[in-house]
Structure formats: structure tokens, C-alpha cells
Design a protein around this motif. Structure first.
Motif, short mmCIF file in Angstrom:
data_model
loop_
_atom_site.label_atom_id
_atom_site.label_comp_id
_atom_site.label_asym_id
_atom_site.label_seq_id
_atom_site.Cartn_x
_atom_site.Cartn_y
_atom_site.Cartn_z
N ALA A 47 0.82 -1.21 0.00
CA ALA A 47 0.00 0.00 0.00
C ALA A 47 0.86 1.26 0.00
CB ALA A 47 -0.93 0.01 1.21
N ALA A 53 0.96 0.93 -6.88
CA ALA A 53 -0.29 1.69 -6.97
C ALA A 53 -0.83 1.64 -8.39
CB ALA A 53 -0.03 3.15 -6.58
N ASP A 61 -2.22 10.17 -3.10
CA ASP A 61 -3.16 9.05 -2.93
C ASP A 61 -2.49 7.88 -2.23
OD1 ASP A 61 -5.15 10.48 -4.25
OD2 ASP A 61 -4.73 9.54 -6.19
N ARG A 65 -3.54 6.46 1.47
CA ARG A 65 -3.93 5.06 1.63
C ARG A 65 -3.04 4.36 2.65
NH1 ARG A 65 -6.79 1.81 3.39
NH2 ARG A 65 -6.42 -0.34 2.88
N GLU A 68 -4.15 5.51 6.08
CA GLU A 68 -5.44 4.90 6.40
C GLU A 68 -5.28 3.42 6.74
OE1 GLU A 68 -8.93 4.90 3.70
OE2 GLU A 68 -9.05 7.02 4.22
N PHE A 69 -4.40 2.74 6.02
CA PHE A 69 -4.15 1.32 6.27
C PHE A 69 -3.64 1.12 7.70
CE2 PHE A 69 -1.66 -2.51 6.43
CZ PHE A 69 -2.41 -3.42 5.71
N ARG A 96 -12.23 9.73 8.47
CA ARG A 96 -12.50 10.35 7.17
C ARG A 96 -13.18 11.71 7.28
NH1 ARG A 96 -13.94 4.88 3.76
NH2 ARG A 96 -11.76 4.30 3.43
#
Length: 124
Positions: A47, A53, A61, A65, A68-69, A96
Motif C-alpha cells: 500500500a 499503486a 493518494d 492510503r 489509512e491502512f 475520514r
């Protein structure tokens, strides 16, 4: 027969240690797990690697990600103004809609936590 049913009812499941990180103003506390499975580490590496990607993804992006992971895998609880949020879906939804300052603080906490518990993982 009785022995099997006793074995099924056991709840001796190991739990990962957790660490609380209060915000500087004391209004928030982020509770992070102190364990990350080898499979999760591999998935994080993918990720966080721009080479894996999609073609349309840009560097921002990939960074978003990756953070967030880690948030999904490590955050156990996020308490804001004495209101705790728990559970993967609720935590991710809260992240979020977080303000820029909250996201910045969360990223800083993730960096600090990973530096201490997982030195092989680099948080963008």
C-alpha cells in the motif's frame, strides 16, 4: 464429550498490548495496538509503495492510503471529548471526517507509535 465443550468455551485469546496517546490539549486520546501481523506488514508495504499503486494514483493518494491502512490496523479506540469511538467501521468513518488538525495529530501519533513498536515500518 464434556471435555470438548469445555475446550470450545475457552476464551484464553491473547491480546496485543495497547498504548494511549493523549492530544496536547487533552481533548482526545488515541489508543493504538502494539502488534501488527506479518501479513499486515506485507500488505502495508504494498500500500505504501508507489510502484504497486494503480496508474491513476498519485503520490498523495498512495500516502493517504498508507496512513489509512495503518489507522485501520492499529487504532483500537479514539476518544474525543470523553466520547469513545470503537470498531473498525466507526473509527474509519470518524477518521475520514476528521479536521486537518486532527488528521495531522493522528499521523504524528502513528509515526511515534511505529517508531517505538515497529521500527521497520515507515509512516509517510
Amino acid at each position: 464429550m464434556g471435555r470438548r465443550s469445555r475446550q470450545r468455551g475457552r476464551t484464553d485469546k491473547l491480546e496485543a498490548p495497547s498504548t494511549d496517546y493523549p492530544s496536547p490539549d487533552g481533548a482526545q486520546v488515541l489508543t493504538l495496538r502494539g502488534a501488527l501481523s506479518p501479513k499486515s506488514r506485507q500488505e502495508y508495504a504494498k500500500a505504501a509503495d508507489p510502484a504497486h499503486a494503480r496508474a491513476a494514483a498519485n503520490a498523495e493518494d498512495v500516502r493517504a492510503r498508507a496512513i489509512e491502512f495503518l489507522f485501520e490496523r492499529l487504532v483500537a479506540r479514539w476518544t474525543i471529548s470523553d466520547v469513545p469511538t470503537e470498531g473498525a467501521k466507526a473509527l474509519l468513518a470518524r477518521y475520514r471526517v476528521a479536521t486537518r488538525d486532527e488528521r495531522s495529530w493522528v499521523t504524528g501519533v502513528l509515526r511515534e507509535h511505529c517508531a517505538e513498536w515497529f521500527p521497520d515500518i515507515k509512516v509517510p
